[in-house]
Design a protein around this motif. Structure first.
Motif, PDB file in Angstrom:
ATOM      1  N   ALA A 107       0.970  -1.083   0.013  1.00 12.61           N
ATOM      2  CA  ALA A 107       0.068   0.068   0.085  1.00 12.61           C
ATOM      3  C   ALA A 107       0.841   1.101  -0.046  1.00 12.61           C
ATOM      4  O   ALA A 107       0.650   2.374  -0.773  1.00 12.61           O
ATOM      5  CB  ALA A 107      -1.022   0.087   1.314  1.00 12.61           C
ATOM      6  N   ILE A 108       2.030   1.160   0.810  1.00 11.77           N
ATOM      7  CA  ILE A 108       2.892   2.464   0.818  1.00 11.77           C
ATOM      8  C   ILE A 108       3.462   2.540  -0.447  1.00 11.77           C
ATOM      9  O   ILE A 108       3.722   3.706  -0.995  1.00 11.77           O
ATOM     10  CB  ILE A 108       3.993   1.956   2.077  1.00 11.77           C
ATOM     11  N   LEU A 109       4.120   1.333  -1.235  1.00 10.58           N
ATOM     12  CA  LEU A 109       4.609   1.755  -2.429  1.00 10.58           C
ATOM     13  C   LEU A 109       3.619   2.430  -3.320  1.00 10.58           C
ATOM     14  O   LEU A 109       3.975   3.151  -4.352  1.00 10.58           O
ATOM     15  CB  LEU A 109       5.327   0.423  -2.969  1.00 10.58           C
ATOM     16  N   LEU A 110       2.257   1.406  -3.409  1.00  6.64           N
ATOM     17  CA  LEU A 110       1.380   1.823  -4.516  1.00  6.64           C
ATOM     18  C   LEU A 110       1.176   3.462  -4.134  1.00  6.64           C
ATOM     19  O   LEU A 110       0.868   4.140  -5.351  1.00  6.64           O
ATOM     20  CB  LEU A 110       0.366   1.083  -4.464  1.00  6.64           C
ATOM     21  N   VAL A 111       0.708   3.884  -3.036  1.00  6.85           N
ATOM     22  CA  VAL A 111       0.278   5.175  -3.112  1.00  6.85           C
ATOM     23  C   VAL A 111       1.448   6.306  -3.572  1.00  6.85           C
ATOM     24  O   VAL A 111       0.996   7.405  -3.918  1.00  6.85           O
ATOM     25  CB  VAL A 111      -0.355   5.481  -1.544  1.00  6.85           C
ATOM     26  N   THR A 112       2.382   5.936  -2.995  1.00 13.51           N
ATOM     27  CA  THR A 112       3.757   6.885  -3.472  1.00 13.51           C
ATOM     28  C   THR A 112       3.850   6.775  -5.036  1.00 13.51           C
ATOM     29  O   THR A 112       4.059   7.803  -5.770  1.00 13.51           O
ATOM     30  CB  THR A 112       5.123   6.127  -2.935  1.00 13.51           C
ATOM     31  N   TYR A 113       3.984   5.512  -5.656  1.00 12.27           N
ATOM     32  CA  TYR A 113       3.913   5.725  -7.040  1.00 12.27           C
ATOM     33  C   TYR A 113       2.803   6.596  -7.857  1.00 12.27           C
ATOM     34  O   TYR A 113       3.096   7.227  -8.894  1.00 12.27           O
ATOM     35  CB  TYR A 113       3.898   4.195  -7.652  1.00 12.27           C
ATOM     36  N   VAL A 114       1.534   6.308  -7.284  1.00  7.41           N
ATOM     37  CA  VAL A 114       0.372   7.141  -7.900  1.00  7.41           C
ATOM     38  C   VAL A 114       0.584   8.449  -7.908  1.00  7.41           C
ATOM     39  O   VAL A 114       0.377   9.357  -8.660  1.00  7.41           O
ATOM     40  CB  VAL A 114      -0.973   6.693  -7.442  1.00  7.41           C
TER      41      VAL A 114
END
Length: 436
Positions: free
Chosen positions: A97-104
């Motif tokens: 979740a942390i990785l995904l929200v940062t990429y978005v």
């Protein structure tokens, strides 16, 4: 190591970081005192600078507010919201979740800063409904992606100098985005940040016993209410045909602007694009207006604080304080190090003038002659100012206001994590500006 470093940083910020409004009041006092002490200005002269300059950024403030509002309306349109829900379902566990929200957030912020702030915050809430993860870090990760905005498509400094008739056109001419936004050194910095920022956020993930979670029920479901039409006026408010009769010609105008007339990007074009995309994607005027009402709440801080920053900017410029600060930092610069010292000075000035376009107006009169004297590329120096402005937004809580408003947190909840990002991204941006 990063997890260990983030603990004291979070505690320090939670204890000592004031509300952004208090922050701007303190900066006003600091700027006034410094102008009196360093520049030998009288208190009356400083007061007059502040008062006369208080409303100098009204046009720019409206542009910035529209960037936020149109970005919010586009991000909250049904097609974009459904896309965010599908993306949230891809997260597998807290780290994912942390990785995904940062990429978005990084991708959206590179496209448009207002869009990035809103998409990141909305996506963080969507993820928090599905994944049990530290909510503070999740929102901080959404905000950390904002660091790339000034190197992206809506960067106000590169768009300003790419616009005919800008205030320094007589000195440097019009510089296209191919030499700034799409230059190799700038794209290299963006790529490095796309790699480093998500990894740093992931490595700061607290243990479960130290995490702060949020009840998904408190986040709301954002379900659209069924509209019952009882009056002719309501029929018009919910008319798809009416919205598209205006929205589609607006998009056609942009096609003509870009492809037939060879027009470029600037702040007005970006706002026009996001507004008319939002009109079309919301389908009905009522849906758009509902989104607008929510967007305005996030812009409340901008409305009340921007005049204060205009007053601070007037003190910094008219007293000579900004020039003294910038000149002091670049006085010992060389052809190689000028972009670095420009970046550092811009980061410091950004604490007092958190406005990309406004900051360029402050620093251009100092940085452009220095670049010409040392033979440094003007686009690189301009982007050094841009990156310095974006960089210390990780510390300056002003631009976090919309994110915090959407997420329901306070600045002190996320800025400890952002402080770690400030240190790491500062090194990466400095390397890119100096060596690439």
């Amino acid at each position: 190591m990063l997890k260990a470093l983030s603990r004291p940083a979070v505690k320090l910020v939670e204890r000592y970081l004031p509300d952004p409004y208090i922050f701007v009041l303190l900066l006003t006092i600091i700027a006034a005192v410094a102008a009196i002490a360093v520049e030998r200005q009288t208190p009356l002269a400083v007061m007059r600078m502040w008062g006369d300059g208080f409303w100098n950024l009204l046009t720019f403030s409206m542009q910035m507010l529209l960037v936020l509002v149109t970005g919010f309306m586009l991000a909250s349109s049904p097609p974009v919201k459904k896309l965010l829900q599908r993306l949230a379902a891809l997260a597998k566990g807290p780290g994912g979740a942390i990785l995904l929200v940062t990429y978005v957030s990084l991708a959206a912020s590179w496209i448009n800063w207002g869009f990035g702030l809103v998409v990141g915050a909305l996506f963080a809430k969507e993820l928090a409904r599905l994944v049990r993860v530290d909510y503070r870090l999740l929102v901080a990760s959404a905000y950390s992606g904002f660091v790339v905005w000034h190197g992206g498509l809506a960067g106000s400094v590169p768009l300003t100098i790419a616009t005919d008739g800008h205030f320094s056109a007589d000195q440097i001419g019009v510089i296209g985005t191919g030499s700034t936004i799409f230059a190799f050194f700038n794209l290299a910095i963006v790529v490095m940040l796309f790699i480093a920022v998500p990894l740093v956020n992931r490595m700061m993930l607290p243990d479960e016993n130290e995490s702060v979670f949020v009840d998904p029920k408190l986040l709301g479901d954002d379900e659209e209410e069924r509209v019952r039409i009882t009056r002719p006026a309501e029929r018009m408010e919910n008319s798809v045909v009416l919205a598209w009769l205006v929205g589609i010609p607006g998009l056609i105008f942009l096609v003509d602007h870009f492809f037939l007339r060879g027009g470029g990007l600037n702040l007005n074009v970006v706002n026009f694009l996001f507004l008319f995309l939002a009109i079309v994607l919301h389908r009905t005027p009522r849906s758009l207006l509902t989104s607008l009402q929510e967007a305005i709440k996030g812009g409340a801080g901008i409305v009340i604080q921007f005049p204060f920053y205009a007053g601070i900017m007037a003190i910094m410029v008219q007293s000579g304080l900004a020039a003294t600060l910038s000149e002091g930092l670049v006085s010992f610069a060389t052809e190689t190090t000028l972009p670095f010292w420009t970046f550092i000075s811009a980061g410091i000035v950004n604490l007092f003038v958190p406005s990309g376009g406004g900051q360029w107006a402050v620093q251009a009169p100092v940085m452009l002659p220095a670049a010409e004297a040392l033979g440094v590329e003007i686009p690189r120096v301009a982007m050094a100012v841009a990156w310095g402005d974006a960089w210390t937004n990780l510390l300056q809580p002003f631009w976090a206001l919309p994110v915090l408003g959407i997420a329901g947190l306070k600045a002190k909840d996320i800025m400890g994590f952002c402080l770690i990002q400030l240190l790491i991204t500062g090194v990466l941006i400095s390397v890119g500006l100096t060596w690439f």
